[in-house]
Design a protein around this motif. Sequence first.
Motif, PDB file in Angstrom:
ATOM      1  N   GLU A  23       0.831  -1.209   0.000  1.00 51.83           N
ATOM      2  CA  GLU A  23       0.000   0.000   0.000  1.00 51.83           C
ATOM      3  C   GLU A  23       0.869   1.264   0.000  1.00 51.83           C
ATOM      4  OE1 GLU A  23      -4.117  -0.751   2.139  1.00 51.83           O
ATOM      5  OE2 GLU A  23      -2.470  -1.444   3.396  1.00 51.83           O
ATOM      6  N   TYR A  24       1.964   1.227   0.766  1.00 50.24           N
ATOM      7  CA  TYR A  24       2.876   2.379   0.728  1.00 50.24           C
ATOM      8  C   TYR A  24       3.370   2.596  -0.704  1.00 50.24           C
ATOM      9  CZ  TYR A  24       3.099   2.471   5.824  1.00 50.24           C
ATOM     10  OH  TYR A  24       2.780   2.585   7.153  1.00 50.24           O
ATOM     11  N   ASP A  25       3.734   1.512  -1.360  1.00 49.63           N
ATOM     12  CA  ASP A  25       4.299   1.656  -2.703  1.00 49.63           C
ATOM     13  C   ASP A  25       3.253   2.129  -3.704  1.00 49.63           C
ATOM     14  OD1 ASP A  25       6.900   1.207  -2.042  1.00 49.63           O
ATOM     15  OD2 ASP A  25       6.755  -0.972  -2.235  1.00 49.63           O
ATOM     16  N   ILE A  26       2.018   1.694  -3.534  1.00 49.45           N
ATOM     17  CA  ILE A  26       0.955   2.184  -4.425  1.00 49.45           C
ATOM     18  C   ILE A  26       0.809   3.701  -4.260  1.00 49.45           C
ATOM     19  CG2 ILE A  26      -1.539   2.165  -4.840  1.00 49.45           C
ATOM     20  CD1 ILE A  26      -1.484  -0.850  -4.142  1.00 49.45           C
ATOM     21  N   VAL A  27       0.813   4.161  -3.010  1.00 48.00           N
ATOM     22  CA  VAL A  27       0.690   5.605  -2.775  1.00 48.00           C
ATOM     23  C   VAL A  27       1.884   6.340  -3.404  1.00 48.00           C
ATOM     24  CG1 VAL A  27       0.635   7.440  -1.025  1.00 48.00           C
ATOM     25  CG2 VAL A  27      -0.682   5.336  -0.660  1.00 48.00           C
ATOM     26  N   LEU A  28       3.094   5.815  -3.184  1.00 43.44           N
ATOM     27  CA  LEU A  28       4.295   6.490  -3.691  1.00 43.44           C
ATOM     28  C   LEU A  28       4.290   6.567  -5.214  1.00 43.44           C
ATOM     29  CD1 LEU A  28       7.041   4.903  -1.372  1.00 43.44           C
ATOM     30  CD2 LEU A  28       6.043   7.193  -1.205  1.00 43.44           C
ATOM     31  N   GLN A  29       3.933   5.460  -5.853  1.00 42.69           N
ATOM     32  CA  GLN A  29       3.964   5.448  -7.321  1.00 42.69           C
ATOM     33  C   GLN A  29       2.852   6.308  -7.912  1.00 42.69           C
ATOM     34  OE1 GLN A  29       4.342   1.343  -8.738  1.00 42.69           O
ATOM     35  NE2 GLN A  29       5.582   0.963  -6.926  1.00 42.69           N
ATOM     36  N   THR A  30       1.681   6.272  -7.268  1.00 39.64           N
ATOM     37  CA  THR A  30       0.577   7.099  -7.761  1.00 39.64           C
ATOM     38  C   THR A  30       0.931   8.573  -7.580  1.00 39.64           C
ATOM     39  OG1 THR A  30      -0.889   5.334  -7.008  1.00 39.64           O
ATOM     40  CG2 THR A  30      -1.935   7.385  -7.662  1.00 39.64           C
ATOM     41  N   ALA A  31       1.534   8.905  -6.439  1.00 38.14           N
ATOM     42  CA  ALA A  31       1.927  10.295  -6.194  1.00 38.14           C
ATOM     43  C   ALA A  31       2.972  10.742  -7.228  1.00 38.14           C
ATOM     44  CB  ALA A  31       2.474  10.457  -4.779  1.00 38.14           C
ATOM     45  N   ALA A  32       3.867   9.831  -7.613  1.00 39.05           N
ATOM     46  CA  ALA A  32       4.881  10.191  -8.627  1.00 39.05           C
ATOM     47  C   ALA A  32       4.202  10.531  -9.954  1.00 39.05           C
ATOM     48  CB  ALA A  32       5.883   9.054  -8.794  1.00 39.05           C
ATOM     49  N   SER A  33       3.159   9.779 -10.305  1.00 33.27           N
ATOM     50  CA  SER A  33       2.449  10.112 -11.558  1.00 33.27           C
ATOM     51  C   SER A  33       1.780  11.476 -11.456  1.00 33.27           C
ATOM     52  CB  SER A  33       1.356   9.099 -11.912  1.00 33.27           C
ATOM     53  OG  SER A  33       1.667   7.841 -11.478  1.00 33.27           O
ATOM     54  N   PHE A  34       1.214  11.762 -10.286  1.00 32.21           N
ATOM     55  CA  PHE A  34       0.552  13.063 -10.146  1.00 32.21           C
ATOM     56  C   PHE A  34       1.566  14.211 -10.080  1.00 32.21           C
ATOM     57  CE2 PHE A  34      -3.259  10.571  -8.685  1.00 32.21           C
ATOM     58  CZ  PHE A  34      -4.030  10.899  -9.800  1.00 32.21           C
ATOM     59  N   ALA A  90       2.594  11.711   7.133  1.00 29.95           N
ATOM     60  CA  ALA A  90       3.660  10.696   7.122  1.00 29.95           C
ATOM     61  C   ALA A  90       3.870  10.172   5.699  1.00 29.95           C
ATOM     62  CB  ALA A  90       3.317   9.560   8.071  1.00 29.95           C
ATOM     63  N   LEU A  91       2.787  10.078   4.926  1.00 34.34           N
ATOM     64  CA  LEU A  91       2.939   9.585   3.553  1.00 34.34           C
ATOM     65  C   LEU A  91       3.669  10.608   2.673  1.00 34.34           C
ATOM     66  CD1 LEU A  91      -0.558   7.875   3.172  1.00 34.34           C
ATOM     67  CD2 LEU A  91       1.669   6.717   3.249  1.00 34.34           C
ATOM     68  N   LEU A  92       3.418  11.892   2.927  1.00 32.46           N
ATOM     69  CA  LEU A  92       4.143  12.885   2.120  1.00 32.46           C
ATOM     70  C   LEU A  92       5.600  12.960   2.567  1.00 32.46           C
ATOM     71  CD1 LEU A  92       4.790  16.044   3.269  1.00 32.46           C
ATOM     72  CD2 LEU A  92       2.321  16.080   3.386  1.00 32.46           C
ATOM     73  N   ASP A  93       5.859  12.702   3.844  1.00 34.33           N
ATOM     74  CA  ASP A  93       7.247  12.638   4.314  1.00 34.33           C
ATOM     75  C   ASP A  93       7.961  11.457   3.635  1.00 34.33           C
ATOM     76  OD1 ASP A  93       6.753  14.790   5.973  1.00 34.33           O
ATOM     77  OD2 ASP A  93       6.409  13.580   7.765  1.00 34.33           O
ATOM     78  N   LEU A  94       7.264  10.325   3.590  1.00 35.90           N
ATOM     79  CA  LEU A  94       7.838   9.127   2.956  1.00 35.90           C
ATOM     80  C   LEU A  94       8.118   9.398   1.480  1.00 35.90           C
ATOM     81  CD1 LEU A  94       8.324   6.070   3.697  1.00 35.90           C
ATOM     82  CD2 LEU A  94       6.124   5.601   2.622  1.00 35.90           C
ATOM     83  N   ASN A 106      11.446   6.592  -9.496  1.00 35.00           N
ATOM     84  CA  ASN A 106      10.776   5.382  -9.019  1.00 35.00           C
ATOM     85  C   ASN A 106      10.808   5.304  -7.483  1.00 35.00           C
ATOM     86  OD1 ASN A 106       9.609   2.890  -8.892  1.00 35.00           O
ATOM     87  ND2 ASN A 106      11.431   1.755  -9.577  1.00 35.00           N
ATOM     88  N   PRO A 107      10.106   6.238  -6.817  1.00 35.06           N
ATOM     89  CA  PRO A 107      10.136   6.210  -5.347  1.00 35.06           C
ATOM     90  C   PRO A 107       9.439   4.966  -4.800  1.00 35.06           C
ATOM     91  CG  PRO A 107       8.534   7.835  -6.141  1.00 35.06           C
ATOM     92  CD  PRO A 107       9.236   7.293  -7.350  1.00 35.06           C
ATOM     93  N   ARG A 108      10.111   4.264  -3.914  1.00 31.34           N
ATOM     94  CA  ARG A 108       9.527   3.054  -3.292  1.00 31.34           C
ATOM     95  C   ARG A 108      10.090   2.910  -1.896  1.00 31.34           C
ATOM     96  NH1 ARG A 108      13.416   2.584  -6.757  1.00 31.34           N
ATOM     97  NH2 ARG A 108      15.098   1.081  -6.408  1.00 31.34           N
ATOM     98  N   SER A 109       9.323   2.306  -1.018  1.00 32.27           N
ATOM     99  CA  SER A 109       9.686   2.324   0.397  1.00 32.27           C
ATOM    100  C   SER A 109      10.972   1.549   0.672  1.00 32.27           C
ATOM    101  CB  SER A 109       8.539   1.787   1.244  1.00 32.27           C
ATOM    102  OG  SER A 109       8.166   0.518   0.798  1.00 32.27           O
ATOM    103  N   GLN A 110      11.251   0.563  -0.151  1.00 29.64           N
ATOM    104  CA  GLN A 110      12.455  -0.262  -0.025  1.00 29.64           C
ATOM    105  C   GLN A 110      13.747   0.568   0.005  1.00 29.64           C
ATOM    106  OE1 GLN A 110      12.457  -3.447   0.361  1.00 29.64           O
ATOM    107  NE2 GLN A 110      14.628  -3.909   0.064  1.00 29.64           N
ATOM    108  N   LEU A 111      13.700   1.736  -0.654  1.00 32.13           N
ATOM    109  CA  LEU A 111      14.890   2.597  -0.736  1.00 32.13           C
ATOM    110  C   LEU A 111      15.371   3.042   0.637  1.00 32.13           C
ATOM    111  CD1 LEU A 111      13.625   4.886  -3.634  1.00 32.13           C
ATOM    112  CD2 LEU A 111      15.613   3.359  -3.771  1.00 32.13           C
TER     113      LEU A 111
END
Length: 330
Positions: free
Chosen positions: A21-32, A148-152, A163-168
């Motif tokens: 779910e974190y990664d979905i948010v990060l990738q969707t935010a990158a598209s926006f 917290a999600l925008l901080d991430l 390609n922002p992803r939480s694994q980084l």
Amino acid sequence: MVTTTWTRRHVLSLADFLPTEYDIVLQTAASFREVLSRRTKKVPTLQGQVVTTMFFEPSTRTRSSFELAAKRLSADALTFSPGSSSLTKGETILDTAKTYLAMGTDIMVIRHREAGVPHAVAAEMDRLGTGVGVLNAGDGQHEHPSQALLDLFTLCSLLDPENPRSQLLKDKKVAIVGDILHSRVARSNLWSLTASGVEVHLAAPPTLLPKLFAHTIKDERRQRLFLHWQVEPALQDADFVMTLRLQKERMGQHLLPSLREYHQHFGITRDRLQLCKPDVKVLHPGPVNRGVEISSDLMDDPALSLIQTQVTSGVAVRMALLYLMGGRSR
Ligand code: NCD
């Protein structure tokens, strides 16, 4: 745009967020974020939907960025202002929410000084079978998931903008310094950062960081949480430093001798940053008490401070959340 397996109707807490779910948010935010860099910064995604912001507590950036996010997605944005509303005539919060429901609201973004208010509204919306999504924009000292999600997103984007992803963030060290006791931002960040494999070091005077805080996390992620009553061990070799505002409005009693003394012992300054990794960056959710939790010159230094980037990230991340929640039509 990522193909999603997003199933959440509400975003109330990050405690049970899954890595995917974190990664979905990060990738969707990158598209926006890409949409926001275009000449025409608007997409028709939520056309015809109504997003209502209901803030029972002051806010500058959170409310404005949710409203801008809704508008960029072509939703109709309604703003509820408690001071000039029927609340002053005795209407309850649930009745206020039902009023906005009757006007066709699809997503309610709620901030309240009491923990649990967004949850109560969400439960009522579910009980009524409305399909309305509720987003917690800060409830008391409990959680502030979108912050917290925008901080991430800010941190992961710094490490890999494409390609922002939480694994980084795995095995990075993040110091969170300041008024932890009263901070919903710290609590939400605790979930997102430890879930991403970050070592989180909290630092504050004992009055603002009770030992019991360690028990917030009950699973194996607790091993990645460290508490300090001095700032130096938290800053030592840190990759990122998150500073938090002293929430004077929530301090019922005198928890600190003086702001000057706090700054002397815990304020983040250029000198103190010498303890961190050479390319350390500093975050702050705002609003900032200049010269208290962070020195004024550091706050304004774009080479070290991510504060403005956090605000910009906020719009893309909130667009992502509104898009994923998608209102009643989902
Ligand atoms: C935070 C909040 O309201 O919890 N601010 C924000 O949303 N950007 C932190 C604070 O008020 O100190």
